[in-house]
Scaffold this active site. Sequence first.
Site, PDB file in Angstrom:
ATOM      1  N   SER A  74     -87.697  52.463  57.396  1.00 19.13           N
ATOM      2  CA  SER A  74     -88.142  52.986  56.106  1.00 19.13           C
ATOM      3  C   SER A  74     -89.536  52.444  55.811  1.00 19.13           C
ATOM      4  CB  SER A  74     -87.192  52.543  54.989  1.00 19.13           C
ATOM      5  OG  SER A  74     -87.776  52.850  53.735  1.00 19.13           O
ATOM      6  N   TYR A 163     -91.233  60.902  40.015  1.00 18.44           N
ATOM      7  CA  TYR A 163     -92.131  61.308  41.100  1.00 18.44           C
ATOM      8  C   TYR A 163     -93.583  61.365  40.621  1.00 18.44           C
ATOM      9  CZ  TYR A 163     -93.645  64.598  44.858  1.00 18.44           C
ATOM     10  OH  TYR A 163     -94.268  65.225  45.901  1.00 18.44           O
ATOM     11  N   ALA A 165     -94.974  59.747  38.174  1.00 22.59           N
ATOM     12  CA  ALA A 165     -95.485  58.388  37.926  1.00 22.59           C
ATOM     13  C   ALA A 165     -95.899  57.735  39.245  1.00 22.59           C
ATOM     14  CB  ALA A 165     -94.416  57.546  37.234  1.00 22.59           C
ATOM     15  N   ALA A 166     -95.046  57.851  40.259  1.00 24.82           N
ATOM     16  CA  ALA A 166     -95.365  57.243  41.562  1.00 24.82           C
ATOM     17  C   ALA A 166     -96.589  57.913  42.176  1.00 24.82           C
ATOM     18  CB  ALA A 166     -94.165  57.377  42.499  1.00 24.82           C
ATOM     19  N   LYS A 167     -96.653  59.230  42.078  1.00 23.63           N
ATOM     20  CA  LYS A 167     -97.731  59.963  42.750  1.00 23.63           C
ATOM     21  C   LYS A 167     -99.096  59.669  42.145  1.00 23.63           C
ATOM     22  CE  LYS A 167     -95.897  62.182  46.183  1.00 23.63           C
ATOM     23  NZ  LYS A 167     -96.114  61.578  47.518  1.00 23.63           N
TER      24      LYS A 167
HETATM   25  P1  NAI Z   1     -90.662  66.677  54.191  1.00 20.82           P
HETATM   26  O1  NAI Z   1     -89.352  66.355  53.582  1.00 20.82           O
HETATM   27  O2  NAI Z   1     -90.719  67.780  55.164  1.00 20.82           O
HETATM   28  O3  NAI Z   1     -91.272  65.383  54.894  1.00 20.82           O
HETATM   29  C1  NAI Z   1     -91.133  64.085  54.393  1.00 20.82           C
HETATM   30  C2  NAI Z   1     -90.673  63.189  55.525  1.00 20.82           C
HETATM   31  O4  NAI Z   1     -90.608  61.834  55.056  1.00 20.82           O
HETATM   32  C3  NAI Z   1     -89.263  63.541  56.026  1.00 20.82           C
HETATM   33  O5  NAI Z   1     -89.303  63.807  57.414  1.00 20.82           O
HETATM   34  C4  NAI Z   1     -88.434  62.323  55.673  1.00 20.82           C
HETATM   35  O6  NAI Z   1     -87.402  62.047  56.615  1.00 20.82           O
HETATM   36  C5  NAI Z   1     -89.474  61.223  55.645  1.00 20.82           C
HETATM   37  N1  NAI Z   1     -89.051  60.098  54.822  1.00 20.82           N
HETATM   38  C6  NAI Z   1     -88.453  60.130  53.602  1.00 20.82           C
HETATM   39  N2  NAI Z   1     -88.214  58.886  53.171  1.00 20.82           N
HETATM   40  C7  NAI Z   1     -88.678  58.027  54.120  1.00 20.82           C
HETATM   41  C8  NAI Z   1     -88.721  56.626  54.223  1.00 20.82           C
HETATM   42  N3  NAI Z   1     -88.212  55.819  53.266  1.00 20.82           N
HETATM   43  N4  NAI Z   1     -89.281  56.078  55.326  1.00 20.82           N
HETATM   44  C9  NAI Z   1     -89.776  56.864  56.311  1.00 20.82           C
HETATM   45  N5  NAI Z   1     -89.729  58.216  56.269  1.00 20.82           N
HETATM   46  C10 NAI Z   1     -89.195  58.797  55.181  1.00 20.82           C
HETATM   47  O7  NAI Z   1     -91.695  66.933  52.984  1.00 20.82           O
HETATM   48  P2  NAI Z   1     -93.258  67.292  52.953  1.00 20.82           P
HETATM   49  O8  NAI Z   1     -93.427  68.418  52.037  1.00 20.82           O
HETATM   50  O9  NAI Z   1     -93.827  67.371  54.308  1.00 20.82           O
HETATM   51  O10 NAI Z   1     -93.824  65.998  52.176  1.00 20.82           O
HETATM   52  C11 NAI Z   1     -94.778  65.103  52.699  1.00 20.82           C
HETATM   53  C12 NAI Z   1     -95.439  64.374  51.549  1.00 20.82           C
HETATM   54  O11 NAI Z   1     -96.222  65.294  50.785  1.00 20.82           O
HETATM   55  C13 NAI Z   1     -94.491  63.721  50.551  1.00 20.82           C
HETATM   56  O12 NAI Z   1     -95.030  62.479  50.124  1.00 20.82           O
HETATM   57  C14 NAI Z   1     -94.460  64.694  49.405  1.00 20.82           C
HETATM   58  O13 NAI Z   1     -94.110  64.083  48.187  1.00 20.82           O
HETATM   59  C15 NAI Z   1     -95.899  65.180  49.421  1.00 20.82           C
HETATM   60  N6  NAI Z   1     -96.109  66.458  48.759  1.00 20.82           N
HETATM   61  C16 NAI Z   1     -95.733  67.626  49.345  1.00 20.82           C
HETATM   62  C17 NAI Z   1     -95.983  68.834  48.736  1.00 20.82           C
HETATM   63  C18 NAI Z   1     -95.684  70.131  49.389  1.00 20.82           C
HETATM   64  O14 NAI Z   1     -96.108  71.170  48.823  1.00 20.82           O
HETATM   65  N7  NAI Z   1     -94.985  70.157  50.505  1.00 20.82           N
HETATM   66  C19 NAI Z   1     -96.579  68.879  47.393  1.00 20.82           C
HETATM   67  C20 NAI Z   1     -97.008  67.613  46.882  1.00 20.82           C
HETATM   68  C21 NAI Z   1     -96.765  66.452  47.562  1.00 20.82           C
END
Ligand code: NAI
Length: 309
Positions: A74, A163, A165-167
């Site tokens: 993690s 979310y 707040a963290a972001k």
């Molecule tokens: P996603 O769910 O496809 O990818 C996130 C990955 O992080 C997953 O593979 C998950 O297993 C991994 N993960 C979660 N918790 C973890 C931990 N504690 N340690 C290690 N790995 C962990 O989602 P996505 O959309 O690719 O998101 C990527 C980032 O972009 C995130 O931070 C999300 O909040 C941010 N984001 C995405 C948006 C979008 O439109 N897709 C919009 C705004 C922000």
Amino acid sequence: MSSIRFDQKTVVITGAGGGLGRAYAIEFARRGARVVVNDLGGSGSGDGQSSAAADAVVEEIKALGGEAVANYDSVEEGEKIIQTAMDNFGRVDVVINNAGILRDSSFAKMSDQDWDLIQRVHLKGAYSVTKAAWPIMRKQNFGRIIFTASAAGIYGNFGQANYSAAKLGLYGLTQTLAIEGAKNNIRANCIAPIAGSRLTETIMSPAVVEALKPEAVAALVVSLCAQECEENGSLFETGAGWTAKIRWERSQGVVLEGEDAVDADKVADSLARIGDFEGADHPASIEDTFKPVMSRIGMDQAKPEPQKA
Ligand code: NAI
């Protein structure tokens, strides 16, 4: 046209087992980087774990002729992730803080657990990984760090108090690390992406998810991590090939003069003028806040004391 390369460089990408992180990993590897593919492999709300997601991306990169290793910790255990990079590649040049989950609910219904978990994964996780990489970057006089914010953090969004707040906290972190890392050629930037992924498929139609390619976001992320890139402390919104930069805007403000000037009734009467953005400026540093305040007390030259490294 220049061709950005990362030969001999090590890039650590958290949450790279799917979505945006996977697209970053493949693009960095394609451009010569050795990639640490970190992913805990849990659900979109942070339950469970599995090595399958990270392993699949490592295999994909190897099949393309690239170099990558998996890490399943993690992000809360940043030391271990950075250790994987050091054990396998002996250095860390780029850190992409991308891992994330959602625990949405209205503020009225939000549990302490849902608040805490989101802060731990997004804010503490990015802190933990970056903190472990920081001394390495300082010593080698080079580092590129990306933090992942969200439009929900910049503008707010119903059901995402934890979310958002963290972001937005991550953008605060970006700005301070941009200042503290500058003399060691460490640059920190922040992105608010929009892309189709498992996190967005619940709120977007399948056609929109399909059209909003993570690869379009990867283009910005990779460009910000180039050795030649001087960008530092910035916040970008990006998706589908559109990229824009965000900055603060501050109204000229209102000065209340006179004996009992600082009075709630007078401030209330002035709110419209305080919020008038005619002639607004764009403060870019903490000194820009001190200036107007210090000039009010006749100490225009006073500046906040810089801290020692
Ligand atoms: P996603 O769910 O496809 O990818 C996130 C990955 O992080 C997953 O593979 C998950 O297993 C991994 N993960 C979660 N918790 C973890 C931990 N504690 N340690 C290690 N790995 C962990 O989602 P996505 O959309 O690719 O998101 C990527 C980032 O972009 C995130 O931070 C999300 O909040 C941010 N984001 C995405 C948006 C979008 O439109 N897709 C919009 C705004 C922000």
